[in-house]
Design a protein around this motif. Sequence first.
Motif, short mmCIF file in Angstrom:
data_model
loop_
_atom_site.label_atom_id
_atom_site.label_comp_id
_atom_site.label_asym_id
_atom_site.label_seq_id
_atom_site.Cartn_x
_atom_site.Cartn_y
_atom_site.Cartn_z
N ASP A 97 29.24 25.76 13.16
CA ASP A 97 29.85 27.03 13.57
C ASP A 97 30.66 26.79 14.84
O ASP A 97 30.09 26.53 15.91
N TRP A 98 31.99 26.87 14.70
CA TRP A 98 32.88 26.61 15.85
C TRP A 98 33.17 27.91 16.58
O TRP A 98 33.66 28.87 16.00
N HIS A 99 32.87 27.93 17.88
CA HIS A 99 33.14 29.10 18.72
C HIS A 99 34.29 28.76 19.65
O HIS A 99 34.09 28.14 20.71
N ARG A 124 32.41 26.05 22.22
CA ARG A 124 31.11 25.51 21.83
C ARG A 124 31.06 25.26 20.32
O ARG A 124 31.74 25.94 19.54
N SER A 168 28.09 25.06 17.38
CA SER A 168 26.69 25.22 17.01
C SER A 168 26.42 24.46 15.72
O SER A 168 27.17 24.60 14.74
N GLU A 182 23.38 23.54 12.91
CA GLU A 182 22.04 23.86 12.41
C GLU A 182 21.81 23.14 11.09
O GLU A 182 22.65 23.20 10.19
N GLY A 239 24.42 20.02 26.30
CA GLY A 239 24.14 21.03 25.28
C GLY A 239 22.70 21.49 25.28
O GLY A 239 21.92 21.13 26.15
N THR A 240 22.36 22.29 24.30
CA THR A 240 20.99 22.79 24.14
C THR A 240 20.45 22.34 22.80
O THR A 240 21.22 22.13 21.85
N THR A 290 23.55 23.25 20.34
CA THR A 290 24.85 23.76 20.75
C THR A 290 25.49 22.72 21.65
O THR A 290 24.88 22.29 22.64
N HIS A 337 35.83 23.51 26.12
CA HIS A 337 34.81 23.97 27.07
C HIS A 337 34.96 23.24 28.41
O HIS A 337 34.90 23.87 29.48
#
Length: 410
Positions: A335-337, A342, A344, A346, A380-381, A397, A403
């Motif tokens: 998932d590109w924000h 960022r 994400s 998963e 990242g997280t 993330t 960023h």
Amino acid sequence: MAAGSGAAHGGLYLYRAAPAVQDSVLAAALLLPDLFLFSDFALPNVGAADRLITVGYAVLGYAALAARRRAPRAVFGYVWAHALGGELLTFAAVFDYSPTLALLAALYTVAALQSARSAVLALACVTVPVALSVRAALADVPAAERLTTLLGVACFYGLLNLEVWGVGRWVRAGRAAAARDGLALARAQEAILTERARTARELHDIVANAVTVMVLQAGGARHVLRTDPDRVEHALDQIESSGKTAVAELRHMLLVLRTDGERLAAEGAGFGLADLDPLVNGVRQAGLDARVEVTGVPAALPRSVDLTAYRLVQEALTNAAKHAGPGAATVVRLDWHRADGRLSIEVGDDGRGTPAAARSALSTGHGLLGLRERVAVCGGTFEAGPTEQGGFRVAATLPTEEHFRQEAAS
């Protein structure tokens, strides 16, 4: 032999003693030479009462040296005042004593332990009692010999104090250099440990994941060895391909390790999210029902982040193949924000495969820990754990180049 051993033990005890004990021993060792060399204590015509007064006054000054390392400037000020008082009492004919060695010890301590400003100030202050000592030395000298005596005594006291002060500054410089060397050594050791951990992570990701997929494919081929030769041949092709890929990665990693100044995390093995299709196809051949879902518009990733993203998906898919087993539905979501720069990631499975009990032996126990470290280094997280549906989920993330540009601009 016994006497030598006792002396050695005594020296060792003194070396290990508290600084106050060591400094007290130093004060006691300097007291008698100071009295014999710079007072009338040893003259035969001096009465017992005068000797007692001289000794008592000397002890008042030397007692402060026990705290010279705890409070260098305060002790120097006290000893300086003590030396000045001795010169003034000598002029008053109370006794004949010019306190010298205690003042030298205090001067050395300030020079060795304090800043350059404090050391220079202490050296300047010493000139006052030294000047009084020189004047006292000229008191009974004939006029014809005063110039020679003045030059000799002034050079003696001046050079003595300068040498002690210089030794103190030299010792301070040596300690500072040793501290810098120790810090540099500690940093070098930390860098070695960091590089060793990075290398271990790379070896795990390259070897453990490739071997796991190869073992799973070999196990599947063995079950259909007599009934489906075509599937066996395809599995062998996949095993060969996985082995060649692992060897290529290892060769690249070893090349990077031989290149000074390069880092594995930055150089990587040339893998990134662009290589997901072969990775997903490999675990599909091992029986995993895997697919990739992408939302948003892809953005550029720094090389180290791109490699971390690839390794995260690789480790998560390998874990799903080992623990959930063939037939488990596994989804890789990217998932590109673009708004906050960022990405994400998963990777989750439904836990409904058919794992074999023997597959637990394929786990090294370091995969998720290595992923957590990789993601943290990239800024990242990371999170991982079982889901309510009985499956397992790995999520992270990661920052994109956008960023980092936003952070630099702010």
